[in-house]
Design an enzyme around this catalytic site. Structure first.
Site, PDB file in Angstrom:
ATOM      1  N   CYS A 180     144.946  62.710 116.128  1.00  0.00           N
ATOM      2  CA  CYS A 180     143.662  63.034 115.754  1.00  0.00           C
ATOM      3  C   CYS A 180     143.016  62.123 114.835  1.00  0.00           C
ATOM      4  CB  CYS A 180     142.971  64.297 115.507  1.00  0.00           C
ATOM      5  SG  CYS A 180     143.915  65.072 113.895  1.00  0.00           S
ATOM      6  N   HIS A 220     141.965  69.294 110.987  1.00  0.00           N
ATOM      7  CA  HIS A 220     141.714  68.180 112.124  1.00  0.00           C
ATOM      8  C   HIS A 220     140.908  67.136 111.478  1.00  0.00           C
ATOM      9  CE1 HIS A 220     140.590  66.627 115.954  1.00  0.00           C
ATOM     10  NE2 HIS A 220     139.424  66.955 115.733  1.00  0.00           N
ATOM     11  N   ASN A 256     133.609  64.527 116.179  1.00  0.00           N
ATOM     12  CA  ASN A 256     135.041  65.197 116.815  1.00  0.00           C
ATOM     13  C   ASN A 256     135.666  64.223 117.873  1.00  0.00           C
ATOM     14  OD1 ASN A 256     137.185  66.530 117.327  1.00  0.00           O
ATOM     15  ND2 ASN A 256     136.036  68.462 117.742  1.00  0.00           N
TER      16      ASN A 256
END
Length: 932
Positions: free
Chosen positions: A178, A346, A366
């Site tokens: 990520c 994250h 995101n």
């Protein structure tokens, strides 16, 4: 002459363009003339280096002026410092990673390197292994080239693989990286098809005509990435991991699924990080490797963050194209994830920064496909202004968030700054063997650098820890143990701090105390950390690299210094050139506690011998896990003999009162007069100056606060002259300890008791005594005196040894009673050879007068004496005598009492007495022996 050059440097730091070039040339010419006239070789070399740096800057400024019309990007400074052989070797060794070689970057590859004729069968294949996670392996369908993945290539041909739409909408699916995808999302604005695109210098082949990457005819791609201390060459082929399902294993542009250059960048980066099962990183670290831009991690959950200043400097740089911004969440529950619409632990990309009325807004993305999006629950936003319309806002998984909400829900703000904000850069490469645990809390083995600036221009210092295979092994092992949360923390922490030292720019022993901390950076679990500061012009300052829990035995690092004026940087030198480190331990036998305990004298002791007058510095540290309160005392002790009785006048210097983990004592002047951490005592032995100790032998005592506090320690001693240091054997070494059959006690009206002592041969001995309070703490303390006496007939009795008036408590009293001026004042030297340990020495007869009465709860001890059985017979016997005055009835046994011996000397436990000797000694029962 040098002052004129410094003035040009100051103006150079404040100017731009031709004006800056003029000052660079003027300063270089002055330094050149000064170097020619310098008589000292060291000054000549220093001036020549400054001249060379300014000439190099002038060349860059001229080149920048010529390219200004054709380039939209400011020039990036390069380190002009000449590397040592050791540094070059280090960089070559750091090329090896995960079974691959990533050599330092040398030149732009020729275009024919990507021709089909340069590869067998027209296709280049990189045989480097790429690991996959178990979830990825379940759907893995093989490595395929673009034309094998996309069978329906549009009519415009293979160019579609490198041609992006107006806005790229990247997302990750089953990839575990990520932070990498968030980094690519944030960097897209700098990778776009325009003049000055970062991709033009990072990815090859590149088509300068259309301002985008070109398709390689043979499938070979070369990337220029910054890691392990320099720009390096990363070579891959165009094969990508394919899936047997609708899931994807590489980053995809949702608006153009044919676009592969983001996936090729991802593949190249994952090659240097170990594979597609990448355990985790942070986007600041990833962007540093991908772009070379300076990473800064801003911790949002700290109280000292300046909101207005932080927003202003980031937004200004972002709008100027000089900053890339990403965010990282911390730990929170699954329920909080669903409620907030944020994924824990994250990384997110920031696609825009904007002021909207009173709101400071982040456009956040995101990178996960079909994932949670910020719900706005608990949002502080008050504006309802329509902010739609930009290409970024129409991307998937994007949302606006106020700065206040970012502060509340994210842990870290990562900013990567363009190096073009600076004109000068210096890189220093070094290897650090991690010190043992006992030295982790001090800086005796830490890398330290001296930094000198002649202007107040800001300086940024970046510390980069080189990646190693063993770190990846640790992360994978932790992941297999299902320790998914914060995997980076298993790799330890590091930090940068800046200190004002004395002399300026020299090494410092520890973070607290007499060295003033100018800036103390946080300990971070990232391989990069940044320190920003404004230097004091003309004053060298000391940079210290620190670590905590780094698991491997040694590491390679790179320090990069960025500034807009020249800096003089070198490894910091020791203020005292002669050093020695010794290690030891407080054991059950040697952990004697502080000076309030009679067992203080059992602490580890060392004999230190100086060959000429010298200042002295001592650093004591323990293992972090022990965290023991520790103390150093340097004492005069008649030729470095073991301290058996402590009196204040013998104190040469000491550390501050007991400090946990580590402490420091020094006679050097302090750079922090507001925080004195070591005491320098004046005494009656003579002295040479306020910082020098006379030649001779001294005793060093290392103690913990309480008896029985055990643990390992490390002691580093430094001086300006050669010295020797040797352990002094404990009294218990090869000696017998003979306690009296029972404590000495006193009945009502009694003040003196004695016990007969017998020896069979010549024996050397001393007496230790301590009263133990078991009665009421409100009772008045009795005062006690203990002696060894020959004979019982008045006029013929001789006192062989008697306890001193100070006992174990006098050192503590002397330290606490020193005034500030005395602590900072002159240090005593050594006088003549008079004997310590028994008060009232009688010259010539070898006997002592009786010492003064003292509180035996602090512990009392006599000096050592020879016990000759022939002499004892002549005098009619040898007696161990304990006397008491005061006490208000303490320790008395009254008629009819069930207590068969109160305490004496301040409590119901009596006076516990023992003889330490090198031969057998016997002690009889106590009897009353009041004198007439």
């Amino acid at each position: 002459m040098e002052a004129r050059a410094l003035e040009h440097e100051r103006r150079l730091a404040e100017s731009h363009g031709q004006e800056a070039l003029k000052h660079a040339i003027a300063a270089a010419e002055i330094y050149m003339r000064a170097a020619e006239k310098a008589a000292n070789p060291k000054d000549r070399n220093r001036l020549q280096r400054k001249c060379s740096d300014l000439i190099a800057l002038g060349e860059r400024l001229k080149a920048n002026a010529k390219s200004a019309a054709t380039s939209a990007r400011s020039p990036v400074p390069e380190s002009t410092r000449t590397l040592t052989i050791a540094e070059k070797t280090l960089l070559l060794k750091s090329s090896k990673l995960h079974g691959n070689i990533f050599p330092p970057w040398e030149k732009t590859p020729a275009s024919d390197e990507f021709a089909a004729s340069k590869a067998a069968d027209g296709c280049f294949t990189d045989h480097s292994p790429f690991t996959l996670s178990p979830e990825q392996q379940d759907i893995f369908a093989g490595w395929k080239r673009p034309h094998e993945i996309f069978m329906d290539v549009p009519e415009r041909g293979v160019d579609v693989f490198m041609t992006a739409t107006e806005s790229i909408d990247l997302g990750q699916d089953l990839a575990t990286d990520c932070s990498v995808v968030a980094s690519l999302c944030a960097a897209v604005r700098q990778f776009g098809p325009r003049t000055g695109s970062l991709l033009s210098s990072l990815m090859y082949p590149y088509d300068d005509d259309v301002k985008r990457p070109a398709v390689s005819q043979n499938g070979k791609y070369i990337f220029r990435m910054y890691f392990n201390g320099c720009w390096r060459k990363v070579l891959i082929d165009d094969r990508l991991p394919t899936s047997s399902s609708e899931r994807t294993l590489y980053v995809v542009d949702r608006r153009n699924p044919y676009l592969i250059w983001p996936a090729l960048i991802e593949k190249a980066y994952l090659k240097i990080r170990g594979g597609y099962d990448f355990p985790g990183s942070n986007s600041g670290t990833d962007l540093h490797a991908l772009t070379g831009w300076i990473p800064e991690q801003i911790f949002l959950q700290t109280d000292d963050i300046e909101l207005n200043e932080t927003w202003s400097r980031i937004k200004t740089a972002y709008e100027q194209g000089n900053a890339l911004v990403t965010l990282g969440t911390g730990k929170f529950s699954r329920e909080e994830e669903r409620t907030l619409g944020l994924v824990r632990e994250h990384d997110y990309a920031v696609l825009d920064l904007r002021n909207d009325g009173n709101n400071r807004l982040f456009l956040v993305k995101n990178p996960w496909r079909d994932s949670l999006v910020w719900t706005g629950v608990g949002s502080t936003a008050t504006s309802s202004t329509d902010r739609s319309g930009s290409p970024e806002e129409s991307m998937s998984n994007t949302f606006w968030m106020t700065f206040e909400d970012v502060l509340q829900h994210f842990d870290s703000l990562y900013v990567n700054w363009s190096p073009s904000l600076f004109r000068f850069r210096q890189d220093h490469h070094f290897t650090w063997t991690i010190p043992p645990k006992a030295e982790e809390l001090v800086f005796t083995q830490n890398p330290q650098y001296s930094i000198l600036s002649h202007t107040g221009s800001p300086v940024w210092i970046l510390l980069n820890r080189h990646w190693q295979d063993s770190e990846l092994d640790i992360l994978r092992e932790r992941k297999q143990e299902h320790d998914f949360h914060q995997p980076l923390k298993s790799l330890g922490y590091m930090s940068l701090s800046l200190f004002a030292s004395h002399p300026p720019g020299t090494r410092i022993p520890l973070s607290e105390g007499s060295h003033h901390a100018l800036h103390q950076g946080p300990f971070v679990d990232s391989p990069n950390t940044l320190l920003r500061y404004s230097p004091t012009p003309g004053v060298a300052q000391t940079l210290v690299i620190a670590q905590s829990d780094l698991p491997l035995p040694s590491y390679s690092f790179t320090l990069s210094f960025f500034s807009n004026s020249p800096l003089t940087i070198s490894p910091a030198s020791d203020p005292l050139p002669y050093n020695e480190t010794i290690t030891g331990a407080w054991t059950r036998r040697t952990a004697g506690g502080s000076t309030v305990y009679p067992s203080y004298v059992t602490n580890p002791q060392y004999a230190l011998t100086l060959t000429r007058p010298s200042p002295l510095s001592l650093v004591l540290s323990t293992e972090r896990a022990d965290n023991l309160p520790v103390h150093i005392a340097v004492l005069y002790s008649n030729g470095g003999q073991r301290v058996t009785a402590v009196v204040g006048r013998d104190l040469i210097c000491s550390s501050a009162e007991y400090q946990r983990g580590c402490t420091f004592a020094s006679t050097l002047p302090s750079s922090n007069t507001s925080n004195v951490t070591s005491s320098v005592a004046s005494n009656n032995h003579g002295h040479t100056s306020s910082s020098l100790i006379d030649p001779g032998t001294y005793t060093i005592v290392l103690s913990t606060y309480e008896p029985g506090q055990t643990g390992r320690y490390s002691l580093r001693v430094s001086a300006a002259c050669p010295f020797t240091i040797e352990p002094i054997l404990s009294d218990a070494a090869g000696r017998l300890r003979t306690p009296a059959p029972s404590p000495a006690t006193f009945r009502q009206g009694e003040g003196r008791v004695r016990a007969r002592v017998d020896v069979a041969r010549l024996t050397r001995a001393s007496v230790l005594a301590r009263s133990v309070k078991t009665g009421s703490t409100t009772q008045k303390t009795a005062m006690v005196r203990v002696a060894l006496e020959l004979g019982t007939i008045e006029g013929r009795k001789r006192v062989l040894a008697s306890t001193a008036s100070g006992g174990g408590g006098e050192l503590a009293a002397s330290l606490s009673n020193l005034s500030l001026s005395e602590r900072l004042g002159g240090i005593g030297g050594i006088g003549g050879g008079h004997i310590h340990g028994g008060q009232g020495t009688t010259e010539g007869d070898g006997y002592s007068a009786k010492g003064e009465f003292a509180d035996a709860s602090l512990g009392l001890r006599t000096r050592e004496v020879d016990l000759d059985p022939d002499v004892i017979r002549v005098y009619g016997g040898l007696w161990l005598v304990v006397e008491q005055i005061g006490g208000g009835g303490q320790g008395h046994v009254t008629e009819g009492s069930d207590d068969d011996g109160g305490g004496g000397g301040g409590g119901g436990g009596g006076v516990h007495v023992e003889i330490s000797s090198d031969g057998v000694v016997s002690i009889g029962e106590w009897e009353v022996a009041d004198e007439d």
